[in-house]
Scaffold this motif. Structure first.
Motif, PDB file in Angstrom:
ATOM      1  N   TYR A 136       0.838  -1.198   0.000  1.00  0.00           N
ATOM      2  CA  TYR A 136       0.000   0.000   0.000  1.00  0.00           C
ATOM      3  C   TYR A 136       0.878   1.255   0.000  1.00  0.00           C
ATOM      4  CZ  TYR A 136      -4.510  -2.239   1.043  1.00  0.00           C
ATOM      5  OH  TYR A 136      -5.673  -2.968   0.971  1.00  0.00           O
ATOM      6  N   ALA A 137       0.415   2.292  -0.699  1.00  0.00           N
ATOM      7  CA  ALA A 137       1.014   3.633  -0.651  1.00  0.00           C
ATOM      8  C   ALA A 137       2.538   3.553  -0.780  1.00  0.00           C
ATOM      9  CB  ALA A 137       0.573   4.345   0.622  1.00  0.00           C
ATOM     10  N   LYS A 138       3.284   3.989   0.240  1.00  0.00           N
ATOM     11  CA  LYS A 138       4.741   4.047   0.150  1.00  0.00           C
ATOM     12  C   LYS A 138       5.439   2.740   0.535  1.00  0.00           C
ATOM     13  CE  LYS A 138       4.900   9.032   1.131  1.00  0.00           C
ATOM     14  NZ  LYS A 138       5.420  10.071   2.060  1.00  0.00           N
ATOM     15  N   SER A 139       4.682   1.741   0.957  1.00  0.00           N
ATOM     16  CA  SER A 139       5.299   0.448   1.289  1.00  0.00           C
ATOM     17  C   SER A 139       5.499  -0.376   0.025  1.00  0.00           C
ATOM     18  CB  SER A 139       4.423  -0.326   2.275  1.00  0.00           C
ATOM     19  OG  SER A 139       4.476   0.251   3.565  1.00  0.00           O
ATOM     20  N   PRO A 140       6.623  -1.078  -0.069  1.00  0.00           N
ATOM     21  CA  PRO A 140       6.842  -1.920  -1.251  1.00  0.00           C
ATOM     22  C   PRO A 140       5.885  -3.102  -1.269  1.00  0.00           C
ATOM     23  CG  PRO A 140       8.576  -2.280   0.371  1.00  0.00           C
ATOM     24  CD  PRO A 140       7.760  -1.121   0.872  1.00  0.00           C
ATOM     25  N   ASP A 141       5.721  -3.680  -2.449  1.00  0.00           N
ATOM     26  CA  ASP A 141       4.917  -4.888  -2.561  1.00  0.00           C
ATOM     27  C   ASP A 141       5.616  -6.030  -1.835  1.00  0.00           C
ATOM     28  OD1 ASP A 141       3.161  -3.487  -4.156  1.00  0.00           O
ATOM     29  OD2 ASP A 141       4.039  -4.211  -6.034  1.00  0.00           O
ATOM     30  N   PRO A 142       4.863  -6.868  -1.129  1.00  0.00           N
ATOM     31  CA  PRO A 142       5.488  -8.023  -0.472  1.00  0.00           C
ATOM     32  C   PRO A 142       6.027  -9.008  -1.499  1.00  0.00           C
ATOM     33  CG  PRO A 142       3.098  -8.169  -0.335  1.00  0.00           C
ATOM     34  CD  PRO A 142       3.411  -6.819  -0.916  1.00  0.00           C
ATOM     35  N   GLY A 143       6.970  -9.837  -1.066  1.00  0.00           N
ATOM     36  CA  GLY A 143       7.586 -10.789  -1.979  1.00  0.00           C
ATOM     37  C   GLY A 143       6.685 -11.919  -2.410  1.00  0.00           C
ATOM     38  N   GLY A 144       5.557 -12.088  -1.732  1.00  0.00           N
ATOM     39  CA  GLY A 144       4.601 -13.128  -2.076  1.00  0.00           C
ATOM     40  C   GLY A 144       3.286 -12.845  -1.388  1.00  0.00           C
ATOM     41  N   PRO A 145       2.278 -13.682  -1.624  1.00  0.00           N
ATOM     42  CA  PRO A 145       0.961 -13.450  -1.015  1.00  0.00           C
ATOM     43  C   PRO A 145       1.020 -13.422   0.507  1.00  0.00           C
ATOM     44  CG  PRO A 145       0.827 -15.105  -2.750  1.00  0.00           C
ATOM     45  CD  PRO A 145       2.285 -14.855  -2.518  1.00  0.00           C
ATOM     46  N   LEU A 146       0.217 -12.558   1.094  1.00  0.00           N
ATOM     47  CA  LEU A 146       0.075 -12.480   2.542  1.00  0.00           C
ATOM     48  C   LEU A 146      -1.355 -12.819   2.920  1.00  0.00           C
ATOM     49  CD1 LEU A 146       1.946  -9.179   3.545  1.00  0.00           C
ATOM     50  CD2 LEU A 146       2.761 -11.524   3.773  1.00  0.00           C
ATOM     51  N   ASP A 147      -1.519 -13.672   3.936  1.00  0.00           N
ATOM     52  CA  ASP A 147      -2.835 -13.897   4.516  1.00  0.00           C
ATOM     53  C   ASP A 147      -2.949 -13.043   5.767  1.00  0.00           C
ATOM     54  OD1 ASP A 147      -1.189 -15.204   6.330  1.00  0.00           O
ATOM     55  OD2 ASP A 147      -1.996 -17.208   5.918  1.00  0.00           O
ATOM     56  N   LEU A 148      -4.014 -13.224   6.530  1.00  0.00           N
ATOM     57  CA  LEU A 148      -4.217 -12.386   7.715  1.00  0.00           C
ATOM     58  C   LEU A 148      -3.078 -12.566   8.712  1.00  0.00           C
ATOM     59  CD1 LEU A 148      -6.049 -10.337   9.116  1.00  0.00           C
ATOM     60  CD2 LEU A 148      -7.292 -12.259  10.152  1.00  0.00           C
ATOM     61  N   ASP A 149      -2.604 -13.793   8.884  1.00  0.00           N
ATOM     62  CA  ASP A 149      -1.469 -14.023   9.777  1.00  0.00           C
ATOM     63  C   ASP A 149      -0.242 -13.266   9.287  1.00  0.00           C
ATOM     64  OD1 ASP A 149      -2.994 -15.662  11.358  1.00  0.00           O
ATOM     65  OD2 ASP A 149      -2.121 -17.536  10.637  1.00  0.00           O
ATOM     66  N   GLY A 150      -0.038 -13.231   7.966  1.00  0.00           N
ATOM     67  CA  GLY A 150       1.111 -12.524   7.413  1.00  0.00           C
ATOM     68  C   GLY A 150       1.056 -11.033   7.686  1.00  0.00           C
ATOM     69  N   PHE A 151      -0.129 -10.425   7.542  1.00  0.00           N
ATOM     70  CA  PHE A 151      -0.267  -9.006   7.862  1.00  0.00           C
ATOM     71  C   PHE A 151      -0.063  -8.766   9.356  1.00  0.00           C
ATOM     72  CE2 PHE A 151      -2.659  -8.955   3.784  1.00  0.00           C
ATOM     73  CZ  PHE A 151      -1.992  -7.901   3.171  1.00  0.00           C
ATOM     74  N   ALA A 152      -0.603  -9.650  10.195  1.00  0.00           N
ATOM     75  CA  ALA A 152      -0.418  -9.505  11.639  1.00  0.00           C
ATOM     76  C   ALA A 152       1.051  -9.637  12.016  1.00  0.00           C
ATOM     77  CB  ALA A 152      -1.265 -10.538  12.380  1.00  0.00           C
ATOM     78  N   ASP A 153       1.751 -10.566  11.390  1.00  0.00           N
ATOM     79  CA  ASP A 153       3.171 -10.740  11.692  1.00  0.00           C
ATOM     80  C   ASP A 153       3.988  -9.537  11.214  1.00  0.00           C
ATOM     81  OD1 ASP A 153       2.521 -13.183  12.770  1.00  0.00           O
ATOM     82  OD2 ASP A 153       3.282 -14.362  11.082  1.00  0.00           O
ATOM     83  N   ALA A 154       3.578  -8.925  10.093  1.00  0.00           N
ATOM     84  CA  ALA A 154       4.255  -7.714   9.627  1.00  0.00           C
ATOM     85  C   ALA A 154       4.074  -6.579  10.635  1.00  0.00           C
ATOM     86  CB  ALA A 154       3.719  -7.300   8.259  1.00  0.00           C
ATOM     87  N   ILE A 168      -6.782  -7.013  11.653  1.00  0.00           N
ATOM     88  CA  ILE A 168      -5.362  -7.323  11.812  1.00  0.00           C
ATOM     89  C   ILE A 168      -4.950  -7.185  13.274  1.00  0.00           C
ATOM     90  CG2 ILE A 168      -3.012  -6.635  11.199  1.00  0.00           C
ATOM     91  CD1 ILE A 168      -4.121  -5.619   8.537  1.00  0.00           C
ATOM     92  N   ALA A 169      -5.389  -6.103  13.925  1.00  0.00           N
ATOM     93  CA  ALA A 169      -5.019  -5.866  15.323  1.00  0.00           C
ATOM     94  C   ALA A 169      -5.485  -7.000  16.220  1.00  0.00           C
ATOM     95  CB  ALA A 169      -5.599  -4.530  15.791  1.00  0.00           C
ATOM     96  N   LEU A 170      -6.691  -7.482  15.996  1.00  0.00           N
ATOM     97  CA  LEU A 170      -7.205  -8.568  16.818  1.00  0.00           C
ATOM     98  C   LEU A 170      -6.413  -9.858  16.595  1.00  0.00           C
ATOM     99  CD1 LEU A 170     -10.967  -7.727  16.373  1.00  0.00           C
ATOM    100  CD2 LEU A 170      -9.780  -7.802  18.580  1.00  0.00           C
ATOM    101  N   ARG A 171      -6.097 -10.172  15.335  1.00  0.00           N
ATOM    102  CA  ARG A 171      -5.282 -11.358  15.069  1.00  0.00           C
ATOM    103  C   ARG A 171      -3.882 -11.188  15.665  1.00  0.00           C
ATOM    104  NH1 ARG A 171      -5.490 -15.502  11.405  1.00  0.00           N
ATOM    105  NH2 ARG A 171      -7.653 -15.626  12.128  1.00  0.00           N
ATOM    106  N   LEU A 172      -3.334  -9.983  15.576  1.00  0.00           N
ATOM    107  CA  LEU A 172      -2.046  -9.686  16.199  1.00  0.00           C
ATOM    108  C   LEU A 172      -2.080  -9.969  17.692  1.00  0.00           C
ATOM    109  CD1 LEU A 172       0.815  -8.302  16.210  1.00  0.00           C
ATOM    110  CD2 LEU A 172      -0.404  -6.117  16.411  1.00  0.00           C
ATOM    111  N   ALA A 173      -3.163  -9.558  18.356  1.00  0.00           N
ATOM    112  CA  ALA A 173      -3.283  -9.772  19.802  1.00  0.00           C
ATOM    113  C   ALA A 173      -3.388 -11.242  20.156  1.00  0.00           C
ATOM    114  CB  ALA A 173      -4.499  -9.017  20.338  1.00  0.00           C
ATOM    115  N   VAL A 174      -3.918 -12.054  19.242  1.00  0.00           N
ATOM    116  CA  VAL A 174      -4.000 -13.505  19.470  1.00  0.00           C
ATOM    117  C   VAL A 174      -2.651 -14.171  19.220  1.00  0.00           C
ATOM    118  CG1 VAL A 174      -5.047 -15.651  18.648  1.00  0.00           C
ATOM    119  CG2 VAL A 174      -6.466 -13.626  18.969  1.00  0.00           C
ATOM    120  N   ARG A 175      -1.986 -13.792  18.130  1.00  0.00           N
ATOM    121  CA  ARG A 175      -0.724 -14.437  17.754  1.00  0.00           C
ATOM    122  C   ARG A 175       0.470 -13.943  18.572  1.00  0.00           C
ATOM    123  NH1 ARG A 175      -0.125 -17.252  13.177  1.00  0.00           N
ATOM    124  NH2 ARG A 175       1.930 -16.433  12.599  1.00  0.00           N
ATOM    125  N   HIS A 176       0.423 -12.679  18.980  1.00  0.00           N
ATOM    126  CA  HIS A 176       1.568 -12.073  19.673  1.00  0.00           C
ATOM    127  C   HIS A 176       1.079 -11.292  20.899  1.00  0.00           C
ATOM    128  CE1 HIS A 176       4.055 -13.061  16.161  1.00  0.00           C
ATOM    129  NE2 HIS A 176       3.085 -12.554  15.410  1.00  0.00           N
TER     130      HIS A 176
END
Length: 267
Positions: A51-69, A92-100
């Protein structure tokens, strides 16, 4: 996979507040929080991967991938953070709170829901968005979707700012990964396991996720305050920034023990 992202920063002292934007936006959505909260906390607002000024990820991201980022962003700035998520950012925030859970001091979840995977029709509609973006291009896509994100009586200048932000922020493949992450998300089973204290807010005129969806989140979490923001649509943090920021500060005064200070809603 390590994912690099662009982060806007404001403030130099106090607890860390990480802001995660909605699926059609960027760090620009948090201009009023970066400005209005900088004297109280250290505010970070990301551009999600792709998105915007962030580069494209190297591969597909799922919800866990966005939370880990998002977790990587927190680790790069400190030991933990309070996390503010709007719409998709709230998911994303809620999944982040579950995973981390060790990284999340508290949650502020605004105009969000448990995910589009709760309903097959919503999931299908979310998956179709990538094709719509490809067919229309970012500007026409934003012109079609942006006005619905605020209340019917929102000032024209705000509507234009929302549309312009979306047009400048969304692109493929990042938006497609985000839409798929929402289409597959159903957080209802995991919400009771969230241990972080949470503030859940929703604009009273939210026509996108709506009050009912935010109540699903608030009702499932164990440590929750729930607030309806008057005269606001899906982007309550932009449409009513003074009220929104005041509630965020009230929450942080409890969860982060911020000292009582005079609050200036904007500069």
């Amino acid at each position: 996979m390590t994912v690099r992202v662009h982060v806007e920063e404001a403030g130099s002292a106090g607890p860390l507040l990480l802001c995660l934007h909605g699926i059609g936006s960027s760090s620009a959505a948090f201009a009023a929080q970066l400005d209005g909260l900088r004297d109280h906390v250290r505010v970070l607002a990301w551009d999600a991967p792709g998105y915007a000024k962030s580069p494209d990820p190297g591969g597909p991201l799922d919800l866990d991938g966005f939370a880990d980022a998002a977790a990587d962003v927190i680790r790069s700035y400190g030991a933990s953070a309070h996390v503010l998520g709007v719409s998709w950012g709230g998911v994303i925030a809620l999944r982040l709170a579950v995973r981390h859970p060790d990284l999340v001091d508290s949650l502020i979840v605004a105009d969000s829901g448990p995910g589009s995977g709760t309903d097959p029709a919503k999931a299908d509609g979310m998956r179709q968005r990538a094709a719509e973006l490809a067919a229309l291009g970012p500007r026409d896509f934003a012109e079609r979707r942006g006005p619905r994100l605020v209340s019917p009586d929102a000032p024209p200048a705000l509507v234009r700012r929302v549309v312009d932000t979306m047009a400048a922020s969304v692109r493929l493949p990042g938006y497609a990964y985000a839409a798929d992450s929402m289409a597959t998300a159903d957080l209802r089973p995991e919400l009771p396991s969230v241990t972080a204290p949470a503030l859940v807010l929703c604009g009273d005129q939210d026509r996108v996720t709506g009050v009912d969806a935010s109540q699903v989140i608030a009702g499932a979490l164990h440590k929750t305050a729930y607030v309806i923001v008057k005269d606001a649509g899906h982007l309550a943090n932009q449409e009513q920034p003074g009220r929104f920021n005041a509630w965020v500060l009230s929450h942080l005064r409890i969860t982060a023990r911020l000292p009582e200070q005079e609050f200036a809603p904007c500069r």
